[in-house]
Design an enzyme around this catalytic site. Structure first.
Site, PDB file in Angstrom:
ATOM      1  N   GLU A  27       0.841  -1.213   0.000  1.00 14.51           N
ATOM      2  CA  GLU A  27       0.000   0.000   0.000  1.00 14.51           C
ATOM      3  C   GLU A  27       0.874   1.260   0.000  1.00 14.51           C
ATOM      4  O   GLU A  27       0.550   2.252  -0.654  1.00 14.51           O
ATOM      5  CB  GLU A  27      -0.917  -0.036   1.234  1.00 14.51           C
ATOM      6  CG  GLU A  27      -1.752   1.191   1.489  1.00 14.51           C
ATOM      7  CD  GLU A  27      -2.935   1.337   0.549  1.00 14.51           C
ATOM      8  OE1 GLU A  27      -2.687   1.644  -0.628  1.00 14.51           O
ATOM      9  OE2 GLU A  27      -4.085   1.145   0.987  1.00 14.51           O
ATOM     10  N   THR A  52      -4.229   9.257  -3.923  1.00 15.99           N
ATOM     11  CA  THR A  52      -4.238   9.249  -2.451  1.00 15.99           C
ATOM     12  C   THR A  52      -3.146  10.157  -1.902  1.00 15.99           C
ATOM     13  O   THR A  52      -3.362  10.897  -0.938  1.00 15.99           O
ATOM     14  CB  THR A  52      -4.067   7.803  -1.937  1.00 15.99           C
ATOM     15  OG1 THR A  52      -5.167   7.041  -2.430  1.00 15.99           O
ATOM     16  CG2 THR A  52      -4.054   7.729  -0.424  1.00 15.99           C
TER      17      THR A  52
HETATM   18  N1  HSE Z   1      -7.072   6.331   5.097  1.00 20.47           N
HETATM   19  C1  HSE Z   1      -6.588   6.551   3.779  1.00 20.47           C
HETATM   20  C2  HSE Z   1      -6.819   7.993   3.389  1.00 20.47           C
HETATM   21  C3  HSE Z   1      -7.325   5.643   2.833  1.00 20.47           C
HETATM   22  O1  HSE Z   1      -7.942   8.455   3.561  1.00 20.47           O
HETATM   23  O2  HSE Z   1      -5.886   8.650   2.929  1.00 20.47           O
HETATM   24  C4  HSE Z   1      -6.918   5.807   1.398  1.00 20.47           C
HETATM   25  O3  HSE Z   1      -5.828   5.021   1.091  1.00 20.47           O
END
Ligand code: HSE
Length: 308
Positions: free
Chosen positions: A129, A182
């Site tokens: 990830e 992201t």
């Molecule tokens: N918790 C993460 C975010 C999830 O909101 O950036 C997305 O990868």
């Protein structure tokens, strides 16, 4: 001994409104599909049948990095090949990179005779990830591997808690054709919040966990509020407030951004309501002339799995 497995790993909704980086759940659709093969030649090779042009350097690929993290931890010299056959759209906000990482570690672990249980695999999937998002958070990878609703109580050390949830819960998802990375969506977040805001968020997180555990749909709905991240990120989503209002008017318990977006999710009492909410999502994006895809799904109890 088995030499090859086909693995499916599900899309996931991270954050679940108030639980930034600490809550996520798995969906029944869509999913990634990955064929994992043992090879006689040592090393890890990747191939892509999805037509998406995925990076094939294992260190630059979420699945590749996750598999390498697992093999390196074990000191294993076993060679593997990962073949992508189906992929959730990258940058969709429903855990595309997490699904690849989850599928890879699940498949490699299976072919090595399962040295790790599902929970133990999450630490390796997180390293995959990190390739995609620049941060090793677990709120997508944990439910992608383990299924259900997962709370990440803590990261150091990693403390994962499978939460119970009312089985009538269904989720409506809309994935508009907008790409949000992201990394970018994390960069814009504030590093500090007022105590008053934190108190409100803590109340909602605790309320959501209590609502899931008690099967109290009203409490779940009241707790699906994010006063920290959603106000910042929602500016990247066209007419967010209006789309969300439409979902609530169609009967959703609550609605927010799925992960870092652009997808939105709404939790609903039953499939019928979720189907109505998905229709309200479609109408909203049709009006804005933005193509979108919708999904209606129960919570996926199992997570990653081997298929025939
Ligand atoms: N918790 C993460 C975010 C999830 O909101 O950036 C997305 O990868």
């Amino acid at each position: 001994m088995t030499q090859s497995v086909k693995i499916q790993a599900p899309a996931t909704v991270a954050n679940v409104a108030c639980g930034f980086d600490i809550m996520g759940f798995a969906l029944e659709a869509p999913h990634d599909e990955l064929i994992v093969r043992k090879t006689n030649r040592p090393g890890l090779r990747l191939s892509d049948k999805t037509g998406l042009g995925l990076p094939l350097d294992p260190r630059a690929n979420t699945a590749g990095q996750a598999a390498l993290a697992l093999l390196e931890h074990l000191g294993s010299q076993q060679g593997f090949e990962l073949e992508f056959t189906r992929k959730i759209s990258p940058g969709s906000g429903i855990g595309s990179s997490a699904a690849s990482a989850a599928a890879a570690v699940f498949g490699v672990n299976l072919l090595l005779g399962e040295p790790f249980d599902r929970q133990g695999l999450v630490q390796f999937a997180m390293q995959g990830e990190a390739v995609a998002s620049g941060s090793a958070h677990a709120d997508n990878v944990a439910p992608a591997v383990m299924g259900g609703f997962v709370l990440i109580r803590g990261y150091a050390p990693l403390d994962l808690v499978r939460l119970p949830y009312p089985k009538e819960l269904h989720c409506a998802i809309v994935h508009p054709e907008i790409e949000i990375r992201t990394q970018d969506a994390r960069r814009i977040l504030k590093q500090h919040i007022p105590l008053k805001t934190a108190i409100e968020q803590w109340g909602n997180v605790a309320g959501l966990v209590a609502g899931l555990t008690l099967g109290d749909l009203g409490l779940i709905g009241r707790s699906l509020k994010d006063v920290v991240v959603e106000p910042v990120r929602s500016v990247m989503l066209p007419n967010f407030a209006q789309v969300k209002r439409g979902a609530l008017e169609a009967g959703a318990l609550g609605c927010s951004i799925s992960g870092s977006g652009p997808s939105l999710f709404a939790l609903c009492d039953g499939r019928e309501v979720a189907t109505r909410v998905a229709a309200s999502f479609r109408d909203a994006f049709r009006e804005m002339e933005i193509p979108c895809q919708t999904y209606v799904s129960r919570i996926n109890e199992l997570g990653a799995k081997a298929v025939l």
